[in-house]
Design a protein around this motif. Structure first.
Motif, short mmCIF file in Angstrom:
data_model
loop_
_atom_site.label_atom_id
_atom_site.label_comp_id
_atom_site.label_asym_id
_atom_site.label_seq_id
_atom_site.Cartn_x
_atom_site.Cartn_y
_atom_site.Cartn_z
N LEU A 292 117.13 59.53 124.48
CA LEU A 292 116.73 59.29 123.09
C LEU A 292 117.54 58.15 122.47
O LEU A 292 116.99 57.34 121.71
N ALA A 293 118.82 58.06 122.80
CA ALA A 293 119.66 57.01 122.22
C ALA A 293 119.14 55.64 122.63
O ALA A 293 119.03 54.72 121.79
N PRO B 215 115.77 66.30 116.74
CA PRO B 215 116.37 64.96 116.80
C PRO B 215 115.31 63.87 116.83
O PRO B 215 114.21 64.05 117.38
N GLY B 216 115.64 62.74 116.24
CA GLY B 216 114.73 61.61 116.22
C GLY B 216 115.45 60.35 115.82
O GLY B 216 116.66 60.35 115.54
N CYS B 217 114.72 59.25 115.78
CA CYS B 217 115.31 57.95 115.43
C CYS B 217 115.35 57.81 113.91
O CYS B 217 114.37 58.08 113.22
N ASP C 102 119.95 54.41 115.36
CA ASP C 102 120.75 55.64 115.34
C ASP C 102 119.86 56.86 115.53
O ASP C 102 118.63 56.79 115.36
N ILE C 103 120.49 57.98 115.86
CA ILE C 103 119.80 59.25 116.04
C ILE C 103 120.11 60.16 114.86
O ILE C 103 121.26 60.26 114.43
N CYS D 87 115.84 54.84 120.81
CA CYS D 87 116.02 54.43 119.42
C CYS D 87 116.53 52.99 119.33
O CYS D 87 116.09 52.22 118.47
#
Length: 274
Positions: free
Chosen positions: A45-46, A86-88, A78-79, A49
């Motif tokens: 995810l990082a 969790p998301g951007c 950033d997250i 983003c």
């Protein structure tokens, strides 16, 4: 689809600009967040983003080019944690984006190794001769102009789209159009997938004409199951721009060498002089 591997068209000078364009494209790709590493498939995810933030800043977006509609919120890289997990994180942009300049930066961005290597293969095979004919500086300007024509041409057909447009395909399509105008009879070694890859030596007008015909058909929505992620209209516009810009150079262009050896899978008949 045929895969070109080599053309029979000798050079007079080293194609430094073509080599430099390939090097810059590769360098940009391996330094793009989330693309060249193990997370290129989107599992981290990082990295995802960071990639979204990078694309929003440096990719060309049709509605930004046509209507100058810049988004009020953009990914920051950033997250964060929201109601759905969790998301951007998105926030007002901390930079001033120039839509016209984004067309140039987008020419050096690619979405995958396959996207990059396919573009660079076509550029290496056909770009060296076009650079040889035009000269280094004029060739670079030609490349950039074709890229801009392809980017804005695609945007005109998709004026309300907010999807990012990336890749060197439009500029390279211009190189292909110029090659077709200047050396339609040059022989190109290609691999044709038919159970196995069959090597054939075909004239450039057939290889590049077939490529352009496919792009034109696909850009009209035929032959594809959905909209997909390939900007076929950019290829068509770039190709036509390259043909138009190269046309004045055709009268002074020396013809390619006479074909010898295998031709369309058979040995060519020898030519005799008396």
């Amino acid at each position: 689809m045929v895969i070109p591997v080599h053309d029979v068209n000798p050079l007079r000078r080293t194609p430094w600009v073509t080599y430099a364009l390939i090097a810059v494209n590769v360098l940009v790709f391996v330094t793009m967040p989330g693309m060249a590493g193990p997370a290129a498939g989107g599992g981290d995810l990082a990295r995802l983003c960071h990639l979204q933030a990078f694309m929003d800043r440096y990719a060309a977006v049709p509605r930004e080019l046509i209507h100058h509609q810049l988004p009020g919120l953009v990914p920051t890289g950033d997250i964060g944690v929201g109601p759905h997990g969790p998301g951007c994180v998105v926030a007002p942009p901390s930079y001033d984006k120039s839509p016209p300049l984004s067309v140039f930066t987008a020419m050096f961005l690619h979405g995958s190794w396959l996207h990059l290597l396919g573009n660079m293969l076509f550029l290496l095979i056909f770009g060296n001769n076009v650079e040889d004919r035009m000269g280094h500086i004029r060739y670079f300007l030609f490349y950039v102009v074709c890229g801009y024509a392809a980017g804005y041409g695609f945007a005109l057909f998709n004026a309300t789209s907010g999807d990012p447009l990336i890749g060197a395909s439009g500029a390279i399509a211009g190189v292909l159009g110029a090659y077709l105008v200047l050396w339609p009879g040059a022989r190109v070694w290609v691999l044709v997938p038919f159970l196995v890859f069959l090597p054939l030596r075909l004239p450039a007008w057939l290889v590049l004409g077939f490529w352009f015909a496919l792009q034109a058909v696909y850009s009209s929505g035929h032959g594809v199951s959905g909209p997909g992620t390939v900007a076929y209209a950019a290829h068509v516009v770039g190709f036509l721009a390259g043909m138009l810009l190269a046309w004045p150079l055709k009268p002074g262009t020396p013809p390619p060498p006479e074909p010898r050896g295998l031709l369309f899978g058979r040995r060519a008949r020898p030519r005799y002089t008396w």
